[in-house]
Design an enzyme around this catalytic site. Structure first.
Site, PDB file in Angstrom:
ATOM      1  N   ARG A 152      89.256  -7.579   8.441  1.00  0.00           N
ATOM      2  CA  ARG A 152      89.445  -6.331   8.165  1.00  0.00           C
ATOM      3  C   ARG A 152      90.896  -6.047   7.095  1.00  0.00           C
ATOM      4  O   ARG A 152      91.726  -7.123   7.205  1.00  0.00           O
ATOM      5  CB  ARG A 152      89.710  -5.573   9.123  1.00  0.00           C
ATOM      6  CG  ARG A 152      88.540  -5.375  10.131  1.00  0.00           C
ATOM      7  CD  ARG A 152      88.685  -4.602  11.416  1.00  0.00           C
ATOM      8  NE  ARG A 152      87.848  -4.447  12.326  1.00  0.00           N
ATOM      9  CZ  ARG A 152      87.566  -5.228  13.409  1.00  0.00           C
ATOM     10  NH1 ARG A 152      88.528  -6.354  13.585  1.00  0.00           N
ATOM     11  NH2 ARG A 152      86.604  -5.202  14.276  1.00  0.00           N
ATOM     12  N   LYS A 176      91.516  -5.137  16.223  1.00  0.00           N
ATOM     13  CA  LYS A 176      91.473  -3.687  17.023  1.00  0.00           C
ATOM     14  C   LYS A 176      91.840  -3.948  18.370  1.00  0.00           C
ATOM     15  O   LYS A 176      91.417  -5.050  19.103  1.00  0.00           O
ATOM     16  CB  LYS A 176      89.992  -3.171  16.813  1.00  0.00           C
ATOM     17  CG  LYS A 176      89.908  -2.777  15.329  1.00  0.00           C
ATOM     18  CD  LYS A 176      88.482  -1.926  15.381  1.00  0.00           C
ATOM     19  CE  LYS A 176      88.226  -1.355  13.944  1.00  0.00           C
ATOM     20  NZ  LYS A 176      86.952  -0.588  14.165  1.00  0.00           N
ATOM     21  N   HIS A 247      85.828  -4.119   2.657  1.00  0.00           N
ATOM     22  CA  HIS A 247      84.736  -3.781   3.785  1.00  0.00           C
ATOM     23  C   HIS A 247      83.529  -4.626   3.187  1.00  0.00           C
ATOM     24  O   HIS A 247      82.852  -5.197   4.065  1.00  0.00           O
ATOM     25  CB  HIS A 247      84.707  -2.456   4.145  1.00  0.00           C
ATOM     26  CG  HIS A 247      84.031  -2.189   5.550  1.00  0.00           C
ATOM     27  ND1 HIS A 247      84.676  -2.866   6.745  1.00  0.00           N
ATOM     28  CD2 HIS A 247      82.974  -1.799   6.069  1.00  0.00           C
ATOM     29  CE1 HIS A 247      83.745  -2.566   7.705  1.00  0.00           C
ATOM     30  NE2 HIS A 247      82.831  -2.017   7.224  1.00  0.00           N
ATOM     31  N   ARG A 250      83.765  -8.182   3.444  1.00  0.00           N
ATOM     32  CA  ARG A 250      83.409  -8.526   5.091  1.00  0.00           C
ATOM     33  C   ARG A 250      82.254  -8.609   5.558  1.00  0.00           C
ATOM     34  O   ARG A 250      81.687  -9.427   5.999  1.00  0.00           O
ATOM     35  CB  ARG A 250      84.289  -7.404   5.742  1.00  0.00           C
ATOM     36  CG  ARG A 250      84.062  -7.721   7.501  1.00  0.00           C
ATOM     37  CD  ARG A 250      85.191  -6.624   7.961  1.00  0.00           C
ATOM     38  NE  ARG A 250      84.796  -6.499   9.480  1.00  0.00           N
ATOM     39  CZ  ARG A 250      85.173  -7.060  10.408  1.00  0.00           C
ATOM     40  NH1 ARG A 250      85.724  -8.161  10.314  1.00  0.00           N
ATOM     41  NH2 ARG A 250      85.111  -6.823  11.643  1.00  0.00           N
ATOM     42  N   HIS A 273      84.060  -8.356  16.270  1.00  0.00           N
ATOM     43  CA  HIS A 273      83.424  -7.185  17.049  1.00  0.00           C
ATOM     44  C   HIS A 273      83.227  -7.228  18.573  1.00  0.00           C
ATOM     45  O   HIS A 273      83.304  -8.448  19.179  1.00  0.00           O
ATOM     46  CB  HIS A 273      81.980  -7.553  16.531  1.00  0.00           C
ATOM     47  CG  HIS A 273      81.695  -7.198  15.128  1.00  0.00           C
ATOM     48  ND1 HIS A 273      80.656  -7.564  14.395  1.00  0.00           N
ATOM     49  CD2 HIS A 273      82.363  -6.286  14.278  1.00  0.00           C
ATOM     50  CE1 HIS A 273      80.536  -7.164  13.140  1.00  0.00           C
ATOM     51  NE2 HIS A 273      81.845  -6.191  12.903  1.00  0.00           N
ATOM     52  N   TYR A 282      73.992  -7.097  10.910  1.00  0.00           N
ATOM     53  CA  TYR A 282      73.949  -8.238   9.659  1.00  0.00           C
ATOM     54  C   TYR A 282      72.685  -8.755   9.603  1.00  0.00           C
ATOM     55  O   TYR A 282      72.089  -9.143   8.766  1.00  0.00           O
ATOM     56  CB  TYR A 282      75.071  -8.909   9.727  1.00  0.00           C
ATOM     57  CG  TYR A 282      76.389  -8.302   9.588  1.00  0.00           C
ATOM     58  CD1 TYR A 282      76.905  -7.901   8.358  1.00  0.00           C
ATOM     59  CD2 TYR A 282      77.154  -8.200  10.728  1.00  0.00           C
ATOM     60  CE1 TYR A 282      77.958  -7.228   8.184  1.00  0.00           C
ATOM     61  CE2 TYR A 282      78.319  -7.695  10.536  1.00  0.00           C
ATOM     62  CZ  TYR A 282      78.809  -6.908   9.409  1.00  0.00           C
ATOM     63  OH  TYR A 282      79.825  -6.269   9.043  1.00  0.00           O
TER      64      TYR A 282
END
Length: 301
Positions: A152, A176, A247, A250, A273, A282
């Site tokens: 990210r 995150k 993004h 990514r 993730h 994806y």
């Protein structure tokens, strides 16, 4: 109410370790909820008076005002998080958010670059860096590392010099929820980052640089807005490529990994993730691309 909101903010930032952006979004939703409840009830309405009817009334008003399903889903999540916290801390006697049904958000397929377009973007960045301008060297390293790792943009800007292991060709990323992961990168990214550190960074370094890997033109840590502009400019130099930012790179990295034979679990780990369901998006992208190629090339499509 203000004191409760302040306590909730500390919970999100310190105990949940959510990003500043997520904290702001949740607080904005909770404040909007409390304002709605106060406007629709008696003047002495309190947080303790929150119930399921009030939550549904708030979401109904949002829907009537034209809020998208994705927005409503996020606001429902914010309300649930708040009522669950308020129940655990004793502000509410029972959690009305447990019975609040969230609208299912539409999941849109991300726009991605083709592999040849991504290669052309990297070549454009390399061409710009040939004269040795420090900002151009930085920009090449930024796009190479973003595409090579799929990290990210905030994770990229948060990298320090010590987070890069050239011998193993990996970077240590804080993602995150303060989850740390190690992500590999290839030879082109290694060359670009080394050149930036050895030739470009030394020119821009200043009192505010500290150990930041990427720097802005004034010597401070590179901010995400500048990184987004860099990617837009580089991709914009490729004819026919979709207009995309970090993004999009990514998304492109994940799609190209899957098209090259990588399994979902590996891609999930690389991208950081929390759930495999996010990574599975994806696979839909790759199927859509295969269908488009089939329609364009098969004689009986």
């Amino acid at each position: 109410m203000a004191a409760v909101v302040d306590d909730f903010e500390r919970h999100l930032a310190l105990e949940r370790a959510l990003s500043p952006h997520t904290v702001r979004a949740y607080l904005g939703d909770v404040v909007a909820l409390l304002v709605h409840l106060a406007a629709g009830t008696a003047a002495d309405a309190t947080v303790e008076s929150i119930d399921l009817a009030g939550l549904r009334s708030w979401l109904g008003a949002q829907h009537a005002a034209g809020a998208e399903r994705t927005t409503l889903a996020r606001r429902t999540a914010a309300a649930r998080t708040f009522t669950a916290w308020a129940t655990r801390t004793g502000i509410l006697t029972e959690d009305p958010g447990l019975r609040l049904v969230a609208p299912k958000a539409h999941r849109t397929l991300p726009a991605v670059l083709r592999a040849d377009q991504a290669e052309a973007a990297m070549s454009a960045a390399e061409l710009g860096a040939r004269e040795g301008d420090p900002v151009a060297l930085r920009d090449q390293a930024v796009v190479e590392l973003l595409y090579a790792t799929g990290v990210r943009v905030a994770e990229l800007c948060g990298l320090d010099l010590d987070d890069v292991d050239y011998s193993q060709r990996v970077i240590r990323v804080l993602g995150k929820g303060s989850r740390e992961r190690v992500v590999p990168f290839g030879v082109p990214a290694e060359r670009a980052v080394r050149r930036w550190v050895e030739q470009g960074r030394t020119t821009l370094v200043g009192d505010r640089s500290h150990r930041a890997l990427f720097l802005g033109a004034r010597g401070g840590r590179l901010d995400t807005r500048t990184a987004r502009r860099v990617v837009h400019d580089v991709v914009g130099a490729v004819p026919g490529a979709v207009d995309t930012g970090p993004h999009g790179l990514r998304h492109s990295a994940a799609t190209h990994l899957l098209e090259g034979g990588a399994d979902l679990r590996t891609v999930q780990e690389l991208l950081g993730h929390a759930t495999l369901a996010t990574t599975q998006l994806y696979t839909h992208v790759t199927v859509e691309r295969l269908k488009a190629i089939h329609d364009r090339t098969h004689p009986r499509s």
